[in-house]
Design a protein around this motif. Sequence first.
Motif, PDB file in Angstrom:
ATOM      1  N   ALA A   1       2.657   5.631   6.533  1.00 35.36           N
ATOM      2  CA  ALA A   1       1.853   4.404   5.779  1.00 35.36           C
ATOM      3  C   ALA A   1       0.538   4.838   5.513  1.00 35.36           C
ATOM      4  O   ALA A   1       0.341   5.260   6.141  1.00 35.36           O
ATOM      5  CB  ALA A   1       2.671   3.568   6.837  1.00 35.36           C
ATOM      6  N   ILE A   2       0.300   3.784   4.405  1.00 35.90           N
ATOM      7  CA  ILE A   2      -1.059   3.633   4.177  1.00 35.90           C
ATOM      8  C   ILE A   2      -1.688   2.204   4.548  1.00 35.90           C
ATOM      9  O   ILE A   2      -0.909   1.724   3.695  1.00 35.90           O
ATOM     10  CB  ILE A   2      -1.601   4.553   3.188  1.00 35.90           C
ATOM     11  CG1 ILE A   2      -1.070   6.010   3.426  1.00 35.90           C
ATOM     12  CG2 ILE A   2      -2.969   4.621   2.849  1.00 35.90           C
ATOM     13  CD1 ILE A   2      -2.277   6.730   3.695  1.00 35.90           C
ATOM     14  N   PHE A   3      -2.632   1.631   5.120  1.00 32.51           N
ATOM     15  CA  PHE A   3      -2.390   0.391   4.943  1.00 32.51           C
ATOM     16  C   PHE A   3      -4.622  -0.123   5.385  1.00 32.51           C
ATOM     17  O   PHE A   3      -4.885   1.213   6.191  1.00 32.51           O
ATOM     18  CB  PHE A   3      -1.822  -0.040   6.397  1.00 32.51           C
ATOM     19  CG  PHE A   3      -2.478   0.829   7.570  1.00 32.51           C
ATOM     20  CD1 PHE A   3      -2.609   0.088   8.221  1.00 32.51           C
ATOM     21  CD2 PHE A   3      -1.429   2.029   7.934  1.00 32.51           C
ATOM     22  CE1 PHE A   3      -3.066   1.093   9.768  1.00 32.51           C
ATOM     23  CE2 PHE A   3      -1.537   2.394   9.367  1.00 32.51           C
ATOM     24  CZ  PHE A   3      -2.637   2.027   9.665  1.00 32.51           C
ATOM     25  N   PRO A   4      -4.328  -0.868   5.218  1.00 34.49           N
ATOM     26  CA  PRO A   4      -6.028  -1.561   4.730  1.00 34.49           C
ATOM     27  C   PRO A   4      -6.325  -1.858   6.078  1.00 34.49           C
ATOM     28  O   PRO A   4      -5.901  -2.127   6.880  1.00 34.49           O
ATOM     29  CB  PRO A   4      -6.208  -2.384   4.132  1.00 34.49           C
ATOM     30  CG  PRO A   4      -4.716  -3.191   3.909  1.00 34.49           C
ATOM     31  CD  PRO A   4      -3.618  -2.249   4.309  1.00 34.49           C
ATOM     32  N   ASP A   5      -7.735  -1.481   6.347  1.00 28.90           N
ATOM     33  CA  ASP A   5      -8.259  -2.134   7.680  1.00 28.90           C
ATOM     34  C   ASP A   5      -7.833  -3.851   8.087  1.00 28.90           C
ATOM     35  O   ASP A   5      -8.019  -4.207   6.705  1.00 28.90           O
ATOM     36  CB  ASP A   5      -9.793  -1.977   7.128  1.00 28.90           C
ATOM     37  CG  ASP A   5     -10.448  -2.629   8.691  1.00 28.90           C
ATOM     38  OD1 ASP A   5     -10.090  -1.838  10.000  1.00 28.90           O
ATOM     39  OD2 ASP A   5     -11.816  -3.003   8.523  1.00 28.90           O
ATOM     40  N   GLY A   6      -7.822  -3.788   9.054  1.00 36.08           N
ATOM     41  CA  GLY A   6      -6.960  -5.296   8.960  1.00 36.08           C
ATOM     42  C   GLY A   6      -5.281  -5.290   9.811  1.00 36.08           C
ATOM     43  O   GLY A   6      -5.340  -6.423  10.222  1.00 36.08           O
ATOM     44  N   THR A   7      -5.197  -4.198   9.179  1.00 29.63           N
ATOM     45  CA  THR A   7      -3.385  -4.118   9.207  1.00 29.63           C
ATOM     46  C   THR A   7      -2.828  -4.118  10.899  1.00 29.63           C
ATOM     47  O   THR A   7      -3.496  -3.014  11.999  1.00 29.63           O
ATOM     48  CB  THR A   7      -3.034  -3.192   8.605  1.00 29.63           C
ATOM     49  OG1 THR A   7      -2.865  -3.305   6.975  1.00 29.63           O
ATOM     50  CG2 THR A   7      -0.979  -3.139   8.551  1.00 29.63           C
ATOM     51  N   THR A   8      -2.267  -4.700  11.406  1.00 33.12           N
ATOM     52  CA  THR A   8      -1.776  -5.193  13.191  1.00 33.12           C
ATOM     53  C   THR A   8      -0.019  -3.684  12.939  1.00 33.12           C
ATOM     54  O   THR A   8       0.827  -3.603  11.719  1.00 33.12           O
ATOM     55  CB  THR A   8      -1.435  -5.860  13.122  1.00 33.12           C
ATOM     56  OG1 THR A   8      -0.059  -6.280  12.321  1.00 33.12           O
ATOM     57  CG2 THR A   8      -2.727  -6.542  12.843  1.00 33.12           C
ATOM     58  N   GLY A   9       0.295  -3.647  13.489  1.00 37.08           N
ATOM     59  CA  GLY A   9       1.440  -3.088  13.702  1.00 37.08           C
ATOM     60  C   GLY A   9       2.761  -3.759  13.394  1.00 37.08           C
ATOM     61  O   GLY A   9       3.647  -3.642  12.987  1.00 37.08           O
TER      62      GLY A   9
ATOM     63  N   LEU B   1      -2.041   9.085  15.795  1.00 35.75           N
ATOM     64  CA  LEU B   1      -2.858   9.343  15.576  1.00 35.75           C
ATOM     65  C   LEU B   1      -3.639   8.511  14.752  1.00 35.75           C
ATOM     66  O   LEU B   1      -3.178   8.811  13.666  1.00 35.75           O
ATOM     67  CB  LEU B   1      -4.064  10.595  16.393  1.00 35.75           C
ATOM     68  CG  LEU B   1      -3.735  11.155  17.189  1.00 35.75           C
ATOM     69  CD1 LEU B   1      -4.262  12.496  17.659  1.00 35.75           C
ATOM     70  CD2 LEU B   1      -3.820  11.145  18.624  1.00 35.75           C
ATOM     71  N   VAL B   2      -3.883   6.991  15.271  1.00 38.44           N
ATOM     72  CA  VAL B   2      -4.323   6.877  13.419  1.00 38.44           C
ATOM     73  C   VAL B   2      -5.845   7.450  13.226  1.00 38.44           C
ATOM     74  O   VAL B   2      -7.149   7.864  14.276  1.00 38.44           O
ATOM     75  CB  VAL B   2      -5.029   4.987  14.149  1.00 38.44           C
ATOM     76  CG1 VAL B   2      -5.456   3.850  12.864  1.00 38.44           C
ATOM     77  CG2 VAL B   2      -3.578   4.099  14.681  1.00 38.44           C
ATOM     78  N   ARG B   3      -6.177   7.342  11.911  1.00 33.80           N
ATOM     79  CA  ARG B   3      -7.324   8.081  11.453  1.00 33.80           C
ATOM     80  C   ARG B   3      -7.943   7.884   9.692  1.00 33.80           C
ATOM     81  O   ARG B   3      -6.834   6.742   9.674  1.00 33.80           O
ATOM     82  CB  ARG B   3      -6.605   9.656  11.003  1.00 33.80           C
ATOM     83  CG  ARG B   3      -6.215   9.991   9.867  1.00 33.80           C
ATOM     84  CD  ARG B   3      -5.413  11.478  10.273  1.00 33.80           C
ATOM     85  NE  ARG B   3      -4.865  11.816   8.637  1.00 33.80           N
ATOM     86  CZ  ARG B   3      -4.296  12.966   8.613  1.00 33.80           C
ATOM     87  NH1 ARG B   3      -4.898  14.051  10.142  1.00 33.80           N
ATOM     88  NH2 ARG B   3      -3.461  13.185   8.042  1.00 33.80           N
ATOM     89  N   LYS B   4      -8.584   7.584  10.137  1.00 35.66           N
ATOM     90  CA  LYS B   4      -8.890   6.886   8.229  1.00 35.66           C
ATOM     91  C   LYS B   4      -8.147   8.059   7.366  1.00 35.66           C
ATOM     92  O   LYS B   4      -7.815   9.444   7.103  1.00 35.66           O
ATOM     93  CB  LYS B   4     -10.307   7.368   8.007  1.00 35.66           C
ATOM     94  CG  LYS B   4     -10.965   7.298   8.242  1.00 35.66           C
ATOM     95  CD  LYS B   4     -12.891   6.519   7.764  1.00 35.66           C
ATOM     96  CE  LYS B   4     -13.920   5.571   8.909  1.00 35.66           C
ATOM     97  NZ  LYS B   4     -14.493   6.369   8.649  1.00 35.66           N
ATOM     98  N   ALA B   5      -7.702   7.484   5.432  1.00 35.51           N
ATOM     99  CA  ALA B   5      -7.010   8.157   4.930  1.00 35.51           C
ATOM    100  C   ALA B   5      -7.571   7.787   3.715  1.00 35.51           C
ATOM    101  O   ALA B   5      -8.752   7.658   3.144  1.00 35.51           O
ATOM    102  CB  ALA B   5      -5.490   7.129   4.916  1.00 35.51           C
ATOM    103  N   LYS B   6      -7.361   9.104   3.039  1.00 40.12           N
ATOM    104  CA  LYS B   6      -8.219   9.613   1.413  1.00 40.12           C
ATOM    105  C   LYS B   6      -7.465   8.624   0.056  1.00 40.12           C
ATOM    106  O   LYS B   6      -5.818   8.820   0.423  1.00 40.12           O
ATOM    107  CB  LYS B   6      -8.238  10.750   0.799  1.00 40.12           C
ATOM    108  CG  LYS B   6      -8.845  11.620   2.703  1.00 40.12           C
ATOM    109  CD  LYS B   6      -8.597  13.069   2.201  1.00 40.12           C
ATOM    110  CE  LYS B   6      -9.776  13.738   2.752  1.00 40.12           C
ATOM    111  NZ  LYS B   6      -9.868  15.151   2.303  1.00 40.12           N
ATOM    112  N   THR B   7      -8.089   7.072  -0.010  1.00 41.87           N
ATOM    113  CA  THR B   7      -7.236   6.933  -1.285  1.00 41.87           C
ATOM    114  C   THR B   7      -8.395   6.803  -2.356  1.00 41.87           C
ATOM    115  O   THR B   7      -9.159   7.350  -2.515  1.00 41.87           O
ATOM    116  CB  THR B   7      -6.656   5.443  -0.897  1.00 41.87           C
ATOM    117  OG1 THR B   7      -8.660   4.885  -0.680  1.00 41.87           O
ATOM    118  CG2 THR B   7      -6.107   5.169   0.552  1.00 41.87           C
ATOM    119  N   GLU B   8      -7.474   6.653  -3.688  1.00 41.29           N
ATOM    120  CA  GLU B   8      -8.198   7.335  -5.019  1.00 41.29           C
ATOM    121  C   GLU B   8      -8.962   5.987  -4.821  1.00 41.29           C
ATOM    122  O   GLU B   8     -10.233   6.021  -5.574  1.00 41.29           O
ATOM    123  CB  GLU B   8      -7.171   6.954  -6.325  1.00 41.29           C
ATOM    124  CG  GLU B   8      -7.555   6.738  -7.313  1.00 41.29           C
ATOM    125  CD  GLU B   8      -6.905   7.059  -8.617  1.00 41.29           C
ATOM    126  OE1 GLU B   8      -7.524   7.249  -9.508  1.00 41.29           O
ATOM    127  OE2 GLU B   8      -5.534   7.178  -8.416  1.00 41.29           O
TER     128      GLU B   8
END
Length: 550
Positions: A389-397, A474-481
């Motif tokens: 999964a790739i998700f924006p800041d503010g997304t919850t489980g 582990l939650v980490r930053k994702a690389k998106t276009e």
Amino acid sequence: MSSATVTATDTSDRISKLRELMQSPEYNVNAFVIPSEDAHQSEYVAECDERRAYISGFTGSAGLAVVSLDSAALFTDGRYFLQASQQLDSNWTLMKSGLPNVPTWQEYLVKNLPPGSRIGIDPLVFTAADATKLEKELSKSGSSLIPVPNLVDFIWTNRPSRPAHKLLTLSTATTGRTHAEKIAQLRQELEKKAVVGCVVSGLDEIAWLFNMRGSDVHCNPVFFAYAIVTQVALGKENIVEARSPVTDAKAIKNNTELEGMRQCHLRDAAAVINYFAWLEDQLSTGSRLDEADGAEQLQKFRAEQKGFVGLSFDTISSTGPNGAIIHYKPEKPTASIIDPKLVYLCDSGGQYLDGTTDITRTLHFQTPTAHEKRCFTRVLQGHIAIDSAIFPDGTTGYSLDILSRRALWTDGLDFRHGTGHGVGAFLNVHEGPHGCGPRPAYNEVALVPGMTLTNEPGYYEDGEFGIRIENVLLVRKAKTEHRFGGKEYYGFEHITFVPIQTKMIERSLLTSAEIDWINRYHAECLEKVEPYLEKGSLGYEWLKREAVPI
């Protein structure tokens, strides 16, 4: 093959003595409420605090008992429906929380007791929020909440003594920050919130805040204590009820803690792989091993690893129908013989000086049925969906949970537990405040880099088998276009590296992307864990075989 024999505890004498106390002039209550938690709201408690288990006979970690003068009810969630039905005797009514037409325990007290009833609770084991909610419900029928000592303690014969073991002080090489730095950060948070102090009662919060560990609670490296951190002297008029800022700070691991988690998971993977290889070899030669034998051997393999302190929870080693008991604990002499013709589920974890692990794998040592393979594959697809999964800041489980169930729903299947929980860094294996699941509380805290999260969808058929696949992420930053709205986007890094048994997979159900994920994951397992295994050993050969691309 039948499941392990479970004998319900005869609670008649215990309930009778409790009711005598309830009716005494000193207390005079119509009902007494017994939750699972201790005075620190711990999920896992010391033996001396297992009051709900003592009065009811039900030993699951979650549940609440209500004893009135003419009835007794046990409320628990879907993880424990089967276990509770086996452990409760005829004195008890099992209330399956979350099912249609099943009241909450608060509603039950209002509907099942006469108006004007007196409901007794031990205020030490209830949060202020729960007490307030209960008072509001009781007011509907003119009933009242009565604080009393914990009445179970008075009738509990041979109650275990409260432990008080030695403490361990951790260095910054393990924690990444001194306790003084953590307290300074807490004081800054208090200043931001315009409050003068914070009462810290959670045992894992205290252990984290002061960089100390203990062994007062089984499988949890914590110790009994309370802490108060203030900026001035406190007063009643200055008290605010809110989630502890220590909980939030503890959930976001620093770089030292994250690296410790990565490293201990590699050593832990070697132990688990050695165990599965050993178990497969033993069963192939006709050895008769029960589930408890398996759990004991797995602990021995973990004990060989650097930095091992103990288990992070009691190992769930379950064969066939016992796998459908979600939090099953094998114990002699009732543990079942592991049957190689049945599905085997093993959920286990370790406490290491540099981190905490939690892993579940489901195996078959002979030939799984087409139905077992299909169910396993649907669970695996949910696992892959969360991992990818790739998700924006503010997304919850709470928002992500549907990903773990979509494939199962396609076949009309589901599971009655959350998809994931936080994991402590050499702390409690279950850690909040975040998580992934259908509980509304999981929609209150967004996932952010530094958090840990298990990924553990499952499926269970009572009387047949259980399936669960679990890794720690582990939650980490994702690389998106792109970054729509200027937001950061996040994803996951899995740090558990034990192969997922490919003979249980129905390949025709998978997409090409899912097949690629499996092959990449197994290549990682081989690359990362092979150095921790002795060349030519059973574990080494098992890893090489199980990591072959599909």
